[in-house]
Scaffold this motif. Structure first.
Motif, mmCIF file in Angstrom:
data_model
loop_
_atom_site.group_PDB
_atom_site.id
_atom_site.type_symbol
_atom_site.label_atom_id
_atom_site.label_comp_id
_atom_site.label_asym_id
_atom_site.label_seq_id
_atom_site.Cartn_x
_atom_site.Cartn_y
_atom_site.Cartn_z
ATOM 1 N N ALA A 288 0.837 -1.213 0.000
ATOM 2 C CA ALA A 288 0.000 0.000 0.000
ATOM 3 C C ALA A 288 0.865 1.254 0.000
ATOM 4 O O ALA A 288 0.586 2.230 -0.717
ATOM 5 N N TYR A 289 1.934 1.247 0.789
ATOM 6 C CA TYR A 289 2.852 2.400 0.856
ATOM 7 C C TYR A 289 3.491 2.660 -0.511
ATOM 8 O O TYR A 289 3.537 3.800 -0.991
ATOM 9 N N LEU A 290 3.968 1.596 -1.156
ATOM 10 C CA LEU A 290 4.665 1.747 -2.436
ATOM 11 C C LEU A 290 3.732 2.279 -3.519
ATOM 12 O O LEU A 290 4.142 3.070 -4.371
ATOM 13 N N ARG A 291 2.480 1.846 -3.490
ATOM 14 C CA ARG A 291 1.525 2.303 -4.515
ATOM 15 C C ARG A 291 1.216 3.792 -4.389
ATOM 16 O O ARG A 291 0.829 4.428 -5.368
ATOM 17 N N ASP A 292 1.392 4.337 -3.210
ATOM 18 C CA ASP A 292 1.091 5.760 -2.977
ATOM 19 C C ASP A 292 2.282 6.681 -3.244
ATOM 20 O O ASP A 292 2.156 7.898 -3.142
ATOM 21 N N LEU A 293 3.432 6.124 -3.562
ATOM 22 C CA LEU A 293 4.625 6.955 -3.759
ATOM 23 C C LEU A 293 4.521 7.765 -5.055
ATOM 24 O O LEU A 293 3.832 7.379 -6.003
ATOM 25 N N PHE A 295 6.175 9.443 -8.569
ATOM 26 C CA PHE A 295 6.967 8.836 -9.642
ATOM 27 C C PHE A 295 8.452 8.811 -9.292
ATOM 28 O O PHE A 295 9.120 7.782 -9.422
ATOM 29 N N HIS A 296 9.005 9.939 -8.838
ATOM 30 C CA HIS A 296 10.439 9.995 -8.568
ATOM 31 C C HIS A 296 10.830 9.186 -7.335
ATOM 32 O O HIS A 296 11.956 8.674 -7.249
ATOM 33 N N GLU A 297 9.913 9.033 -6.382
ATOM 34 C CA GLU A 297 10.206 8.160 -5.234
ATOM 35 C C GLU A 297 10.299 6.701 -5.688
ATOM 36 O O GLU A 297 11.207 5.972 -5.279
ATOM 37 N N ARG A 298 9.363 6.284 -6.550
ATOM 38 C CA ARG A 298 9.421 4.916 -7.076
ATOM 39 C C ARG A 298 10.663 4.718 -7.950
ATOM 40 O O ARG A 298 11.315 3.683 -7.898
ATOM 41 N N LEU A 299 10.986 5.754 -8.742
ATOM 42 C CA LEU A 299 12.145 5.664 -9.628
ATOM 43 C C LEU A 299 13.439 5.548 -8.818
ATOM 44 O O LEU A 299 14.352 4.805 -9.185
ATOM 45 N N LEU A 300 13.506 6.252 -7.701
ATOM 46 C CA LEU A 300 14.699 6.189 -6.846
ATOM 47 C C LEU A 300 14.863 4.790 -6.249
ATOM 48 O O LEU A 300 15.978 4.256 -6.178
ATOM 49 N N LEU A 301 13.751 4.183 -5.849
ATOM 50 C CA LEU A 301 13.817 2.811 -5.328
ATOM 51 C C LEU A 301 14.257 1.837 -6.423
ATOM 52 O O LEU A 301 15.051 0.923 -6.172
ATOM 53 N N VAL A 387 9.211 -5.026 -3.081
ATOM 54 C CA VAL A 387 9.388 -3.741 -3.772
ATOM 55 C C VAL A 387 9.413 -3.967 -5.282
ATOM 56 O O VAL A 387 8.756 -3.254 -6.043
ATOM 57 N N GLU A 388 10.150 -4.978 -5.728
ATOM 58 C CA GLU A 388 10.220 -5.279 -7.165
ATOM 59 C C GLU A 388 8.837 -5.588 -7.723
ATOM 60 O O GLU A 388 8.455 -5.086 -8.783
ATOM 61 N N GLU A 393 4.086 -3.834 -10.884
ATOM 62 C CA GLU A 393 2.639 -3.754 -11.068
ATOM 63 C C GLU A 393 2.194 -2.327 -11.346
ATOM 64 O O GLU A 393 1.368 -2.074 -12.226
ATOM 65 N N VAL A 394 2.751 -1.376 -10.602
ATOM 66 C CA VAL A 394 2.347 0.034 -10.745
ATOM 67 C C VAL A 394 2.901 0.629 -12.037
ATOM 68 O O VAL A 394 2.213 1.354 -12.752
#
Length: 406
Positions: A288-293, A295-301, A387-388, A393-394
């Motif tokens: 749930a946390y990852l889906r709410d991030l 774009f740049h937060e997801r890209l950094l991960l 995380v992967e 999925e997102v």
């Protein structure tokens, strides 16, 4: 639990006999003819592509030692482990020039110099590996070597077509149409590359993969052993995974977690246990946390994950993550995502947000505070596979390919 872990490497590779034979036949023929060629192997992640190639190469090495096929030099190039796509040139040059990197370390020459040497080598002269042998190259995670110019992938596809190259490239990628995106029609028609596509595993195949591992484990143990997971539990996990992705790694992960869950109770895992594990994996707070991030937060991960896989360590210099973030920006930005390069300061804000939620940890203390920011190391504080999966999925197919997940 160990034998069900995705990192475990069983002796036998079930459900891929046909693909194994096709790869074996293709490479063996090229070695016997003494000609170059390219075998393009595609399929979504977790369908046994790399494991099949490794099994083929092991058998061919055995055959070469027994004088049953021509000898060859082998080199493996993994796109996830290269600092830059052009670093592939150095690894290939070491192989064809006969340099033993394992004994003497890597050659201290630039990618540009390696490319010049390879162009000269394949463009004239004897065009073959050490001792006149063929050179077999496994190019794994080929999707990771795509650049705007696409010159690295182009060269590796083109060199095997040159007369007397004796270069056999086994190109493994997640997408079927990569050659079409890289090569012009004229060159593609000249390539005549062999294509082998790995279909996602079916429910019975996924069941067989799990059962074969457990049965192999039982062979080394004595006595009447209790099953760690019921046949119905394995079938349920296989049905769930085959309906979504057909990824063997996913079904192994589910079964391993289920066994881990019931192990303290010393009983066989049942279907309802598998169902509970799948529900937790799909609806975890982390997901749930990852889906709410943003774009740049997801890209950094994603950039941090790439660095971790490439370097084989968990603690990564912040400067390396920044560099990978910029590399990924043009590849993974979708509609509505900003493709403008963020400043170092703006990236620091993105990092601060992830640090505040403790998704990422950063090296701290007196010694760390004296280092330049770029030299301080960061660490993923979430489960890597989770995380992967969620980022894939997102983000969609481009993210799945970049992260090598289904």
């Amino acid at each position: 639990m160990h034998i069900l872990h995705v990192a475990a490497r069983p002796e036998a590779l079930p459900c891929r006999d046909e693909e194994y034979q096709r790869v074996m036949r293709a490479v063996e023929e090229l070695l016997e003819e003494g000609s170059g060629g390219c075998v393009y192997i595609s399929g979504v992640p977790g369908t046994g592509k790399t494991a099949t190639v490794h099994a083929v190469v092991r058998e061919l090495k055995r055959m070469a030692e027994q004088n049953e096929t021509n000898p060859f030099t082998y080199v493996e190039i993994n796109g996830l482990r290269l600092p830059e796509p052009s670093a592939a040139y150095g690894l290939l040059w070491e192989a064809v020039s006969g340099h033993d990197a394992a004994e003497e370390g890597h050659l201290k020459i630039s990618a540009k110099e390696s490319l010049k040497n390879l162009t000269r080598h394949f463009g004239g002269g004897k065009r073959m590996g050490p001792g006149g042998h063929a050179c077999v190259v496994l190019m794994d995670e080929l999707d990771q070597l795509m650049t705007s110019k696409q010159d690295v992938v182009y060269n590796f596809f083109n060199w095997p077509t040159l007369v007397n190259s004796k270069l056999v490239v086994l190109a493994v990628a997640n997408t079927m149409d990569l050659p079409e995106r890289v090569m012009s029609r004229r060159v593609r028609s000249r390539l005549g590359m062999i294509r082998i596509n790995f279909q996602p595993y079916t429910t019975p195949q996924l069941e067989m993969i799990v059962r074969s591992r457990l049965e192999a484990m039982k062979e080394g143990l004595k006595g009447d052993l209790q099953d760690v997971i019921s046949p119905d539990g394995i079938k349920f996990a296989a049905m769930k995974v085959s309906s979504i992705s057909g990824d063997a790694r996913r079904v192994l992960d589910i079964c391993r977690r289920t066994v881990e869950l019931v192990q303290p109770m010393k009983r066989t895992a049942r279907t309802e246990d598998v169902r509970d594990v799948i529900k937790v994996m799909q609806n975890s707070p982390t997901a749930a946390y990852l889906r709410d991030l943003s774009f740049h937060e997801r890209l950094l991960l994603a950039a941090l994950l790439k660095c971790m896989k490439r370097e084989g360590i968990e603690e990564i210099k912040w400067a390396d993550v920044q560099h990978q973030h910029y590399l990924y920006l043009g590849v993974l930005a979708g509609n509505g995502d900003s493709t403008r390069n963020p400043t170092i300061g703006e990236l620091a804000y993105v990092l601060d947000s992830l640090l505040a939620s403790r998704a990422i940890l950063m090296e701290d203390g007196a010694i760390a505070s004296r280092k330049p920011d770029g030299e301080r190391r960061v660490l993923l504080n979430l489960e890597q596979s989770e995380v992967e999966r969620v980022l894939g999925e997102v983000g969609g197919q481009a993210w799945k390919n970049a992260l090598s997940v289904s």
